[in-house]
Design an enzyme around this catalytic site. Structure first.
Site, short mmCIF file in Angstrom:
data_model
loop_
_atom_site.label_atom_id
_atom_site.label_comp_id
_atom_site.label_asym_id
_atom_site.label_seq_id
_atom_site.Cartn_x
_atom_site.Cartn_y
_atom_site.Cartn_z
N ARG A 115 41.76 46.38 45.69
CA ARG A 115 42.75 47.35 45.21
C ARG A 115 43.68 47.72 46.36
O ARG A 115 43.23 48.00 47.47
CB ARG A 115 42.06 48.60 44.66
CG ARG A 115 41.29 48.36 43.36
CD ARG A 115 42.25 48.10 42.20
NE ARG A 115 41.57 47.88 40.93
CZ ARG A 115 41.29 46.69 40.43
NH1 ARG A 115 41.59 45.59 41.12
NH2 ARG A 115 40.71 46.57 39.25
N GLU B 151 51.80 49.12 43.74
CA GLU B 151 52.27 48.04 42.87
C GLU B 151 52.89 48.67 41.61
O GLU B 151 52.41 49.68 41.12
CB GLU B 151 51.09 47.16 42.43
CG GLU B 151 50.58 46.21 43.48
CD GLU B 151 49.41 45.36 42.97
OE1 GLU B 151 49.27 45.20 41.75
OE2 GLU B 151 48.64 44.87 43.79
N HIS C 87 48.94 39.69 43.39
CA HIS C 87 47.77 40.16 42.63
C HIS C 87 47.27 39.08 41.66
O HIS C 87 47.11 39.34 40.47
CB HIS C 87 48.10 41.45 41.87
CG HIS C 87 46.89 42.26 41.52
ND1 HIS C 87 46.96 43.62 41.29
CD2 HIS C 87 45.59 41.91 41.33
CE1 HIS C 87 45.74 44.07 40.99
NE2 HIS C 87 44.90 43.05 40.99
#
Length: 366
Positions: A208, A233, A250
């Site tokens: 994360r 993000e 990601h």
């Protein structure tokens, strides 16, 4: 009849769920409360925030998220409303572990990571962290674990303190994002931790984004940085992007097999909740189960083969160029990123030599 609304990007959602009622497909980013007023089951991904704003006053009684994490789900509110929910923990563990191996192969080729007597620290040893640890050990790393919550639950689990990880060659982050409680992970990797790391060590985050204080990382010049996830993000700090050695949007968990695995996990939960029988159409799922053939040339080693399949350096350059042209392209890059095949789905031809076969076995090819 069950009314189902599903994110249109969930693989094979029509083939699996279409027989059970009325199935409506919609982009996950555009799913709104008014779409769900008469819907019984919501099938989604992490792009959709599942909370009171989305579900208040709707008929939704089941939520299935085809994701390995559930940061986007207000599980406390769902429980209060007696809305059953399911997700896909561990579905992408193999894909993320193989992403890490691709990065290791790239760093080896660039002489940024030692091939012999290398050490690694896995911070967050859950579904993904366990697989990463196992795969790194098989290619020769000595691996240390840091996971205080797990150590509290399992007396035989050894969690090495963060302060003892200063001299490892590779730090891999695979924790969830936790902001409260006894073991928060928000900005776990801060200025103090970064300063402690030895020069030339590698920090790889495929967990994360906000587990690392990205502003502190921006000021850190002695660590090699590999980021698949980013704080805030889908906005990416362009200065930090330029400093990273490996930068991807990601997609560490993006494999065909991981996506299918996640869909099947919420499919099974859906069947159980609504007391339905399995009608999956194996013939229509066949294409994701088939092997991919890769021609290998004489003189190639396992790392060359890994980088033929997925080259983090090339993808990093592609991301830099795209975001330099348009900083808002992160979600577009992620949405359109081609799915990899996991090593188990790759058939090598011609048959590798015994020496190469042993090397490939160590890297996870079977």
């Amino acid at each position: 009849m069950i009314k189902i609304l599903a994110d249109d990007r969930i693989p094979f959602v029509s083939e699996l769920f279409g027989d059970f009622g009325e199935l409506i497909l919609k982009p996950g980013a555009h799913i709104q409360n008014r779409d769900l007023l008469a819907v019984n089951a919501l099938l989604t991904r992490s792009i959709t925030s599942v909370d009171s704003a989305l579900l208040e006053g709707t008929a939704v009684e089941f939520v299935g998220s085809a994701t390995a994490g559930f940061d986007h789900i207000d599980s406390t509110w769902l429980k209060k409303q007696s809305i059953h929910w399911a997700y896909a923990p561990g579905a992408n563990a193999t894909a993320v572990a193989e992403y890490v191996l691709h990065c290791v192969a790239y760093l080896h080729k660039k002489n940024l990571l030692p091939r012999k007597s290398a050490t690694a620290a896995i911070i967050g040893v859950g579904h993904v962290g366990c697989v990463v640890s196992d795969r790194l050990r098989k290619i020769g790393f000595t691996v240390f674990h840091n996971d205080p919550p797990r150590a509290q639950l399992e007396k035989d689990f050894i969690s090495v303190p963060l302060a003892s990880l200063a001299n490892v060659d590779l730090v891999c982050l695979h924790t969830p994002l936790v902001k409260t409680g006894n073991f928060p992970t928000y900005h776990l990797i801060d200025n103090r931790f970064l300063k402690m790391l030895k020069p030339g060590s590698v920090l790889l985050n495929a967990g994360r984004g906000a587990v690392i204080d990205n502003n502190a990382l921006l000021q850190c010049d002695h660590v090699i940085t590999c980021l698949d996830v980013w704080e805030n993000e889908s906005t990416v700090n362009l200065q930090l992007l330029e400093k990273t050695t490996i930068a991807t949007p990601h997609i560490a968990g993006y494999s065909k097999q991981a996506k299918l695995r996640a869909t099947l996990m919420i499919y099974d939960a859906f069947l159980k909740y609504f007391h339905l029988s399995d009608t999956r159409r194996f013939s229509e799922l066949q294409q994701l189960q088939e092997t991919m053939t890769l021609n290998i040339q004489d003189g190639r080693n396992a790392e060359d083969i890994l980088l033929t399949l997925f080259d983090p350096g090339r993808e990093s350059q592609r991301m830099r160029e795209a975001l330099a042209e348009n900083p808002d392209q992160f979600e577009y890059l992620r949405r359109h990123f081609p799915l990899r095949n996991e090593f188990s789905a790759i058939q090598l031809t011609p048959t590798p030599s015994a020496l190469l076969r042993k090397e490939l076995d160590d890297w996870g090819f079977k």
